[in-house]
Design a protein around this motif. Structure first.
Motif, PDB file in Angstrom:
ATOM      1  N   MET A   1       6.137  -7.640  -7.016  1.00 32.40           N
ATOM      2  CA  MET A   1       5.789  -6.398  -6.336  1.00 32.40           C
ATOM      3  C   MET A   1       6.201  -6.518  -4.873  1.00 32.40           C
ATOM      4  SD  MET A   1       2.032  -4.685  -5.647  1.00 32.40           S
ATOM      5  CE  MET A   1       1.559  -4.817  -7.351  1.00 32.40           C
ATOM      6  N   LEU A   2       6.797  -5.448  -4.365  1.00 36.17           N
ATOM      7  CA  LEU A   2       7.202  -5.438  -2.966  1.00 36.17           C
ATOM      8  C   LEU A   2       6.083  -4.889  -2.111  1.00 36.17           C
ATOM      9  CD1 LEU A   2      10.843  -4.044  -3.260  1.00 36.17           C
ATOM     10  CD2 LEU A   2      10.099  -6.432  -3.137  1.00 36.17           C
ATOM     11  N   GLY A   3       5.757  -5.609  -1.056  1.00 28.31           N
ATOM     12  CA  GLY A   3       4.743  -5.158  -0.122  1.00 28.31           C
ATOM     13  C   GLY A   3       5.324  -5.047   1.263  1.00 28.31           C
ATOM     14  N   GLY A   4       4.706  -4.231   2.069  1.00 28.80           N
ATOM     15  CA  GLY A   4       5.142  -4.147   3.457  1.00 28.80           C
ATOM     16  C   GLY A   4       6.072  -2.981   3.697  1.00 28.80           C
ATOM     17  N   GLY A   5       6.889  -3.133   4.696  1.00 26.70           N
ATOM     18  CA  GLY A   5       7.735  -2.037   5.144  1.00 26.70           C
ATOM     19  C   GLY A   5       7.033  -1.278   6.258  1.00 26.70           C
ATOM     20  N   GLU A   6       7.804  -0.537   7.001  1.00 24.90           N
ATOM     21  CA  GLU A   6       7.237   0.131   8.168  1.00 24.90           C
ATOM     22  C   GLU A   6       6.413   1.364   7.814  1.00 24.90           C
ATOM     23  OE1 GLU A   6      10.269   0.873  11.025  1.00 24.90           O
ATOM     24  OE2 GLU A   6      10.950  -1.200  11.069  1.00 24.90           O
ATOM     25  N   GLY A   7       6.674   1.971   6.664  1.00 25.42           N
ATOM     26  CA  GLY A   7       5.897   3.139   6.253  1.00 25.42           C
ATOM     27  C   GLY A   7       5.906   4.244   7.302  1.00 25.42           C
ATOM     28  N   ARG A   8       7.092   4.622   7.773  1.00 20.62           N
ATOM     29  CA  ARG A   8       7.178   5.601   8.870  1.00 20.62           C
ATOM     30  C   ARG A   8       6.487   6.910   8.544  1.00 20.62           C
ATOM     31  NH1 ARG A   8      12.383   3.254   8.881  1.00 20.62           N
ATOM     32  NH2 ARG A   8      12.793   2.020  10.750  1.00 20.62           N
ATOM     33  N   ARG A   9       6.710   7.406   7.323  1.00 23.10           N
ATOM     34  CA  ARG A   9       6.104   8.704   6.954  1.00 23.10           C
ATOM     35  C   ARG A   9       4.590   8.604   6.796  1.00 23.10           C
ATOM     36  NH1 ARG A   9       9.630  10.564   1.933  1.00 23.10           N
ATOM     37  NH2 ARG A   9       9.878   8.318   1.715  1.00 23.10           N
ATOM     38  N   MET A  10       4.107   7.379   6.507  1.00 22.32           N
ATOM     39  CA  MET A  10       2.665   7.181   6.357  1.00 22.32           C
ATOM     40  C   MET A  10       2.004   6.833   7.680  1.00 22.32           C
ATOM     41  SD  MET A  10       1.446   7.789   3.384  1.00 22.32           S
ATOM     42  CE  MET A  10      -0.144   7.216   3.887  1.00 22.32           C
ATOM     43  N   GLY A  11       2.807   6.453   8.651  1.00 23.61           N
ATOM     44  CA  GLY A  11       2.255   6.078   9.942  1.00 23.61           C
ATOM     45  C   GLY A  11       1.821   4.625  10.032  1.00 23.61           C
ATOM     46  N   GLY A  12       2.282   3.804   9.081  1.00 23.73           N
ATOM     47  CA  GLY A  12       1.932   2.384   9.117  1.00 23.73           C
ATOM     48  C   GLY A  12       2.246   1.692   7.808  1.00 23.73           C
ATOM     49  N   ASN A  13       2.078   0.385   7.798  1.00 21.91           N
ATOM     50  CA  ASN A  13       2.379  -0.455   6.649  1.00 21.91           C
ATOM     51  C   ASN A  13       1.531  -0.052   5.439  1.00 21.91           C
ATOM     52  OD1 ASN A  13       2.732  -2.589   4.822  1.00 21.91           O
ATOM     53  ND2 ASN A  13       2.998  -4.072   6.461  1.00 21.91           N
ATOM     54  N   LYS A  14       2.206   0.253   4.325  1.00 15.36           N
ATOM     55  CA  LYS A  14       1.493   0.719   3.134  1.00 15.36           C
ATOM     56  C   LYS A  14       0.680  -0.376   2.445  1.00 15.36           C
ATOM     57  CE  LYS A  14       5.210   3.008   1.633  1.00 15.36           C
ATOM     58  NZ  LYS A  14       6.058   3.851   0.755  1.00 15.36           N
ATOM     59  N   LEU A  15       0.942  -1.627   2.811  1.00 16.13           N
ATOM     60  CA  LEU A  15       0.135  -2.728   2.268  1.00 16.13           C
ATOM     61  C   LEU A  15      -1.341  -2.555   2.592  1.00 16.13           C
ATOM     62  CD1 LEU A  15       1.837  -6.191   2.899  1.00 16.13           C
ATOM     63  CD2 LEU A  15       0.925  -5.327   0.738  1.00 16.13           C
ATOM     64  N   PHE A  16      -1.621  -1.893   3.712  1.00 11.78           N
ATOM     65  CA  PHE A  16      -2.995  -1.839   4.209  1.00 11.78           C
ATOM     66  C   PHE A  16      -3.605  -0.441   4.123  1.00 11.78           C
ATOM     67  CE2 PHE A  16      -0.672  -5.197   6.545  1.00 11.78           C
ATOM     68  CZ  PHE A  16      -1.295  -6.292   5.953  1.00 11.78           C
ATOM     69  N   LEU A  17      -3.005   0.432   3.318  1.00 14.34           N
ATOM     70  CA  LEU A  17      -3.583   1.756   3.105  1.00 14.34           C
ATOM     71  C   LEU A  17      -4.874   1.641   2.303  1.00 14.34           C
ATOM     72  CD1 LEU A  17      -0.535   4.008   2.098  1.00 14.34           C
ATOM     73  CD2 LEU A  17      -1.809   4.038   4.249  1.00 14.34           C
ATOM     74  N   ALA A  18      -5.858   2.437   2.670  1.00 15.13           N
ATOM     75  CA  ALA A  18      -7.143   2.418   1.952  1.00 15.13           C
ATOM     76  C   ALA A  18      -7.449   3.791   1.375  1.00 15.13           C
ATOM     77  CB  ALA A  18      -8.264   1.984   2.884  1.00 15.13           C
ATOM     78  N   VAL A  19      -8.122   3.778   0.231  1.00 15.39           N
ATOM     79  CA  VAL A  19      -8.565   4.999  -0.439  1.00 15.39           C
ATOM     80  C   VAL A  19     -10.053   4.859  -0.689  1.00 15.39           C
ATOM     81  CG1 VAL A  19      -8.266   6.497  -2.442  1.00 15.39           C
ATOM     82  CG2 VAL A  19      -6.319   5.199  -1.573  1.00 15.39           C
ATOM     83  N   ASP A  20     -10.854   5.670  -0.024  1.00 15.27           N
ATOM     84  CA  ASP A  20     -12.315   5.596  -0.170  1.00 15.27           C
ATOM     85  C   ASP A  20     -12.830   4.169   0.026  1.00 15.27           C
ATOM     86  OD1 ASP A  20     -12.413   8.329  -0.657  1.00 15.27           O
ATOM     87  OD2 ASP A  20     -12.247   8.068  -2.825  1.00 15.27           O
ATOM     88  N   GLY A  21     -12.296   3.487   1.043  1.00 12.52           N
ATOM     89  CA  GLY A  21     -12.751   2.145   1.370  1.00 12.52           C
ATOM     90  C   GLY A  21     -12.140   1.034   0.547  1.00 12.52           C
ATOM     91  N   LEU A  22     -11.275   1.379  -0.384  1.00  8.44           N
ATOM     92  CA  LEU A  22     -10.628   0.372  -1.230  1.00  8.44           C
ATOM     93  C   LEU A  22      -9.133   0.381  -0.940  1.00  8.44           C
ATOM     94  CD1 LEU A  22     -10.976  -1.651  -3.627  1.00  8.44           C
ATOM     95  CD2 LEU A  22     -10.456   0.269  -5.141  1.00  8.44           C
ATOM     96  N   LEU A  23      -8.553  -0.793  -0.761  1.00  6.03           N
ATOM     97  CA  LEU A  23      -7.114  -0.857  -0.507  1.00  6.03           C
ATOM     98  C   LEU A  23      -6.338  -0.256  -1.674  1.00  6.03           C
ATOM     99  CD1 LEU A  23      -6.364  -4.395   0.991  1.00  6.03           C
ATOM    100  CD2 LEU A  23      -6.284  -2.194   2.167  1.00  6.03           C
ATOM    101  N   LEU A  24      -5.331   0.540  -1.348  1.00  5.21           N
ATOM    102  CA  LEU A  24      -4.437   1.060  -2.383  1.00  5.21           C
ATOM    103  C   LEU A  24      -3.835  -0.093  -3.171  1.00  5.21           C
ATOM    104  CD1 LEU A  24      -2.802   3.386  -3.695  1.00  5.21           C
ATOM    105  CD2 LEU A  24      -1.111   3.059  -1.874  1.00  5.21           C
ATOM    106  N   LEU A  25      -3.487  -1.172  -2.480  1.00  2.52           N
ATOM    107  CA  LEU A  25      -2.928  -2.347  -3.145  1.00  2.52           C
ATOM    108  C   LEU A  25      -3.874  -2.880  -4.211  1.00  2.52           C
ATOM    109  CD1 LEU A  25      -0.886  -4.673  -3.410  1.00  2.52           C
ATOM    110  CD2 LEU A  25      -2.109  -5.827  -1.551  1.00  2.52           C
ATOM    111  N   HIS A  26      -5.169  -2.932  -3.919  1.00  2.00           N
ATOM    112  CA  HIS A  26      -6.141  -3.399  -4.910  1.00  2.00           C
ATOM    113  C   HIS A  26      -6.155  -2.480  -6.131  1.00  2.00           C
ATOM    114  CE1 HIS A  26      -8.682  -5.828  -1.787  1.00  2.00           C
ATOM    115  NE2 HIS A  26      -7.550  -6.411  -2.103  1.00  2.00           N
ATOM    116  N   CYS A  27      -6.039  -1.172  -5.895  1.00  2.00           N
ATOM    117  CA  CYS A  27      -5.996  -0.209  -7.011  1.00  2.00           C
ATOM    118  C   CYS A  27      -4.788  -0.482  -7.901  1.00  2.00           C
ATOM    119  CB  CYS A  27      -5.927   1.220  -6.477  1.00  2.00           C
ATOM    120  SG  CYS A  27      -7.338   1.755  -5.494  1.00  2.00           S
ATOM    121  N   VAL A  28      -3.634  -0.746  -7.269  1.00  2.00           N
ATOM    122  CA  VAL A  28      -2.419  -1.010  -8.041  1.00  2.00           C
ATOM    123  C   VAL A  28      -2.548  -2.324  -8.801  1.00  2.00           C
ATOM    124  CG1 VAL A  28       0.072  -1.375  -7.898  1.00  2.00           C
ATOM    125  CG2 VAL A  28      -1.012   0.344  -6.439  1.00  2.00           C
TER     126      VAL A  28
END
Length: 198
Positions: A1-28
């Motif tokens: 699995m690829l992690g990281g990247g600048e995530g320009r459209r998201m405004g930051g690294n997608k590795l650390f995105l959270a959904v309702d207090g849970l990392l998106l990465l953990h969901c995946v």
């Protein structure tokens, strides 16, 4: 699995995105770990220690291992090279850390259609080969490394040098919503759509 990247459209690294207090990465990871014997998470050096801390104390259905790419800033090709170098299996399934709608039946269908013992197995949609929802054999490593060395950082840059088996979209026509499996989260709106669908 690829992690990281600048995530320009998201405004930051997608590795650390959270959904309702849970990392998106953990969901995946919760979703995909039961499908594989091991999951390798390829990240750049600056993200490795933070990510290791975030993974501490959690367990999944299969081991999750962080691997660091040696060519940071070179995009997904560098992540693929890092994974191919470190993996124990002859084949790897490559996806992004931002793909929470990935579907097990589709991944298994792709694997069942494999005809070659080496190369790339990928899906074609409307004439476009999907490199981030595809299988790569370890035999691709030297060709991917050569592409990195010549500064051709596109993920498909080495495809002409290896056997590539293309699975047509029609192969998944009976799987409801199969196109969603290939979607990543690239904008805040898509992240909100995922949150609402959980």
């Amino acid at each position: 699995m690829l992690g990281g990247g600048e995530g320009r459209r998201m405004g930051g690294n997608k590795l650390f995105l959270a959904v309702d207090g849970l990392l998106l990465l953990h969901c995946v990871l919760d979703r995909i770990c039961p499908w594989f014997r091991e999951v390798l998470l390829a990240v750049g050096p600056k993200d490795a220690s933070s990510l290791s801390l975030l993974l501490e104390g959690r367990s999944w259905a299969s081991p999750v291992r962080v691997v660091v790419d040696r060519a940071p800033g070179k995009g997904p090709l560098a992540g693929l090279v890092a994974g191919l170098r470190e993996m124990d299996s002859p084949w790897a399934f490559l996806m992004g850390c931002d793909m929470p709608w990935i579907q097990e039946p589709l991944v298994r269908r792709m694997w069942a259609l494999r005809e070659r013992e080496e190369g790339v197995l990928c899906w074609e949609r409307e004439g476009y080969l999907e490199p981030l929802h595809a299988f790569y054999s370890r035999s691709c490593l030297p060709f991917a490394e050569e592409a990195l060395a010549r500064k051709d950082h596109k993920l498909k840059s080495f495809y002409p040098q290896v056997p590539v088996q293309v699975v047509p979209e029609e192969a998944f026509a009976d799987l409801p919503g199969h196109r969603r499996s290939f979607e990543g989260i690239n904008t805040p709106l898509q992240l909100e759509r995922f949150r609402e669908s959980r």
